[in-house]
Design a protein around this motif. Structure first.
Motif, short mmCIF file in Angstrom:
data_model
loop_
_atom_site.label_atom_id
_atom_site.label_comp_id
_atom_site.label_asym_id
_atom_site.label_seq_id
_atom_site.Cartn_x
_atom_site.Cartn_y
_atom_site.Cartn_z
N ILE A 185 -2.57 -5.97 -6.84
CA ILE A 185 -2.71 -4.36 -6.62
C ILE A 185 -1.86 -3.63 -7.50
N LEU A 186 -0.65 -3.84 -7.39
CA LEU A 186 0.44 -3.19 -8.11
C LEU A 186 0.35 -3.33 -9.63
N ALA A 208 8.68 -2.10 10.31
CA ALA A 208 7.85 -1.36 9.37
C ALA A 208 8.45 -0.60 8.49
N ALA A 209 9.62 0.05 8.90
CA ALA A 209 10.23 1.14 7.73
C ALA A 209 11.08 0.11 6.43
N ILE A 210 11.32 -0.69 6.90
CA ILE A 210 12.29 -1.64 6.04
C ILE A 210 11.36 -2.26 4.81
N LEU A 237 1.01 -1.21 0.15
CA LEU A 237 0.06 -0.21 -0.02
C LEU A 237 0.84 1.27 -0.04
N VAL A 238 2.13 1.22 0.69
CA VAL A 238 2.87 2.40 0.69
C VAL A 238 3.25 3.01 -0.54
N PRO A 239 3.97 1.97 -1.51
CA PRO A 239 4.07 2.74 -2.74
C PRO A 239 3.01 2.58 -3.98
N HIS A 240 1.81 1.77 -3.40
CA HIS A 240 0.82 2.15 -4.51
C HIS A 240 -0.01 3.38 -4.25
N LEU A 241 -0.28 3.60 -2.84
CA LEU A 241 -1.15 4.95 -2.47
C LEU A 241 -0.04 6.04 -2.80
N LYS A 242 1.13 5.81 -2.91
CA LYS A 242 2.17 6.75 -3.29
C LYS A 242 1.80 7.47 -4.76
N LYS A 243 1.65 6.53 -5.61
CA LYS A 243 1.24 6.81 -6.97
C LYS A 243 -0.13 7.27 -7.00
N ALA A 244 -1.20 6.68 -6.56
CA ALA A 244 -2.32 7.04 -6.72
C ALA A 244 -2.83 8.16 -6.26
N CYS A 245 -2.35 8.58 -4.98
CA CYS A 245 -2.65 9.83 -4.58
C CYS A 245 -1.66 10.90 -4.54
N GLN A 246 -0.54 10.66 -5.35
CA GLN A 246 0.47 11.53 -5.47
C GLN A 246 1.10 12.24 -4.22
N LEU A 247 1.79 11.42 -3.53
CA LEU A 247 2.13 11.69 -2.35
C LEU A 247 3.79 11.82 -2.20
N THR A 248 4.07 12.25 -1.13
CA THR A 248 5.72 12.34 -0.91
C THR A 248 5.84 10.90 -0.26
N ASP A 249 7.24 10.62 0.01
CA ASP A 249 7.60 9.42 0.78
C ASP A 249 7.11 9.88 2.21
N LEU A 250 7.24 10.83 2.86
CA LEU A 250 6.75 11.21 4.29
C LEU A 250 5.29 10.94 4.19
N GLN A 251 4.63 11.68 3.22
CA GLN A 251 3.01 11.14 3.28
C GLN A 251 2.61 9.72 3.23
N SER A 252 3.36 9.14 2.47
CA SER A 252 3.01 7.72 2.09
C SER A 252 3.09 6.83 3.28
N ALA A 253 4.32 7.20 4.21
CA ALA A 253 4.57 6.52 5.46
C ALA A 253 3.36 6.71 6.50
N LEU A 254 2.37 7.37 6.30
CA LEU A 254 1.35 7.43 7.24
C LEU A 254 0.64 6.34 7.30
N PHE A 258 10.56 -1.10 0.92
CA PHE A 258 11.57 -1.80 0.20
C PHE A 258 11.11 -1.59 -1.35
N ILE A 259 10.15 -1.58 -1.81
CA ILE A 259 9.86 -1.50 -3.19
C ILE A 259 10.23 -0.25 -3.99
N ARG A 260 10.09 0.87 -2.90
CA ARG A 260 10.73 2.16 -3.22
C ARG A 260 12.17 2.20 -3.44
N TYR A 261 12.83 1.52 -2.38
CA TYR A 261 14.25 1.37 -2.16
C TYR A 261 14.65 0.56 -3.53
N SER A 262 14.17 -0.43 -3.88
CA SER A 262 14.46 -1.36 -5.03
C SER A 262 14.55 -0.60 -6.05
N LYS A 263 13.54 -0.03 -6.38
CA LYS A 263 13.31 1.02 -7.70
C LYS A 263 14.75 2.00 -7.76
N TYR A 264 14.73 2.74 -6.67
CA TYR A 264 15.76 3.80 -6.77
C TYR A 264 17.24 3.12 -6.54
#
Length: 419
Positions: A159-160, A252-254, A30-47, A258-264
């Motif tokens: 989902i992805l 939780a953080a790792i 959900l963290v990387p998915h909602l980051k895309k769908a709702c156009q979020l920053t990394d900080l916002q997606s961590a919520l 992880f998906i965001r880290y793997s891409k970057y």
């Protein structure tokens, strides 16, 4: 309790471990998915993690009070109903594509899961002969580990989308095209969460209609009279609360980033990264089994020290290495995380005597670290990059190493709880 009834009861309660394991470990999708769908920053997606773990923090004491008054069965059914309601709320949240609505739905799901976890661990421990308690809880928690392993794979598959647009590509689209893309991403969660909600309702119905034994726990002599001020004077317990805080925060953080880290770092696309995460979490499940065997021959504290050192080394290696090798280093971390929660928990309550119940409550509240550390990682990522942000879990494992050394003289513990 008849043997057949007992087996059925254990099976039903074991299913709860699997259900909340699926819910919790879908956050990494959900963290990387909602980051895309709702156009979020990394900080916002961590919520996503914050909404989830804050619910755990807030519901722990009310859940215990509810079940003390009405019993475990009603508490479990209420938890399942909250879980199902939160899952069904994903449909209108996806329709509106309002991030706050998603967070509210997750908060309701986590409130239900918090009630389940509060009930299921002690309930299955008492569900049968005392001699079989360790086997029952290890059996049930193995399904929690199984859920951790398969949830990223399920989420990655259903989902992805595997489509991540660059800012240049977004700028080239018309407002209608961009909206259709974002709405399509948002809609992807509808069917999976409806299915989860229906499955949870089915289990709630089975438990409600099943005559489960009424478990009465015997309170420890004098525990209710224990002064709360005196519990805060237990230095090792308070160090243990910090250990739980940093462990859950790191976990939780790792996984969530992880998906965001793997891409970057490794240029790995999201669906492939989800598969790698599933492999890493399979290592987490295997680590619990292997760790439980090792603890028969090696002091749990020594294993905790060794695993903490290894994880610190892995994060340093990930920071130094380039490309996919850095990702592979992070993939090894869950295996060495596997025994940490139950070992820290058990070391922290060792020798508390009549203060054990209150000490356990404080340790469970330490799970709120899962709401804090992903935010810290997201903030550093936004201001620097995700590679640098992944040094935050290194700090967490360094603290766990410190806690383990403070308990170096302890020879044996009996891990009784996992998360």
């Amino acid at each position: 309790m008849a043997k057949k009834t007992g087996i059925y009861a254990v099976a039903l309660i074991t299913s709860l471990f699997f259900l909340w394991g699926i819910s919790l470990n879908l956050n990494s999708i959900l963290v990387p998915h909602l980051k895309k769908a709702c156009q979020l920053t990394d900080l916002q997606s961590a919520l996503v993690d914050s909404a989830y773990y804050i619910a755990y923090f807030l519901v722990a004491i009310p859940a215990g009070l509810f079940m003390h008054k009405y019993g475990y069965k009603k508490g479990i059914v209420l938890g399942l109903l909250l879980f199902a309601i939160g899952a069904f709320l994903f449909y209108p949240a996806a329709e509106t594509r309002v991030y706050g609505f998603f967070l509210f739905a997750l908060f309701i799901i986590a409130s239900g899961c918090g009630m389940l976890e509060t009930a299921a661990n002690p309930y299955i421990n008492n569900l049968g002969d005392p001699e079989g308690a360790a086997w029952r809880i290890n059996f049930a928690q193995s399904f929690n580990g199984l859920a951790a392993a398969i949830a990223p794979k399920i989420g990655g598959l259903f989902i992805l989308s595997g489509i991540t647009l660059t800012e240049v590509q977004k700028a080239a689209m018309s407002p209608a095209q961009l909206n259709n893309y974002l709405q399509g991403e948002s809609n992807a969660v509808k069917i999976p969460y409806i299915i989860i909600g229906l499955a949870v309702l089915a289990v709630a119905t089975l438990i409600w209609r099943t005559k489960l034994p009424d478990i009465k726990e015997h309170s420890e002599s004098g525990d209710s009279k224990t002064n709360w001020g005196s519990i805060f004077a237990e230095k090792n317990l308070m160090l243990g609360v910090g250990g739980i805080f940093f462990y859950v925060g790191a976990q939780a953080a790792i996984t969530s980033f992880f998906i965001r880290y793997s891409k970057y770092v490794g240029a790995i696309q999201e669906k492939s990264a989800a598969d790698l995460l599933a492999i890493a979490m399979f290592g987490f499940m295997a680590g619990r089994f292997i760790g439980s065997v090792l603890m028969r021959f090696i002091s749990p504290v020594k294993i905790l020290i060794l695993y903490s050192v290894i994880n610190c080394v892995l994060f340093v290696a990930a920071f130094i290495l380039e490309g996919k090798f850095a990702v592979y280093a992070i993939m090894c971390v869950p295996f060495f995380m596997s025994i940490m929660f139950p070992t820290i928990f058990s070391l922290s309550i060792k020798g508390l005597g009549e203060k054990t119940k209150k000490g356990s409550s404080l340790l469970i509240m330490g799970i709120v670290g899962g709401a804090v550390m992903p935010l810290a990682l997201g903030l550093v990522s936004d201001r620097s990059n995700i590679r640098t942000a992944y040094l935050i879990p290194l700090i967490c494992f360094a603290y766990i190493l410190y806690f383990a050394f403070k308990n170096i003289k302890v020879k044996t513990v009996q891990p009784v709880l996992s998360h």
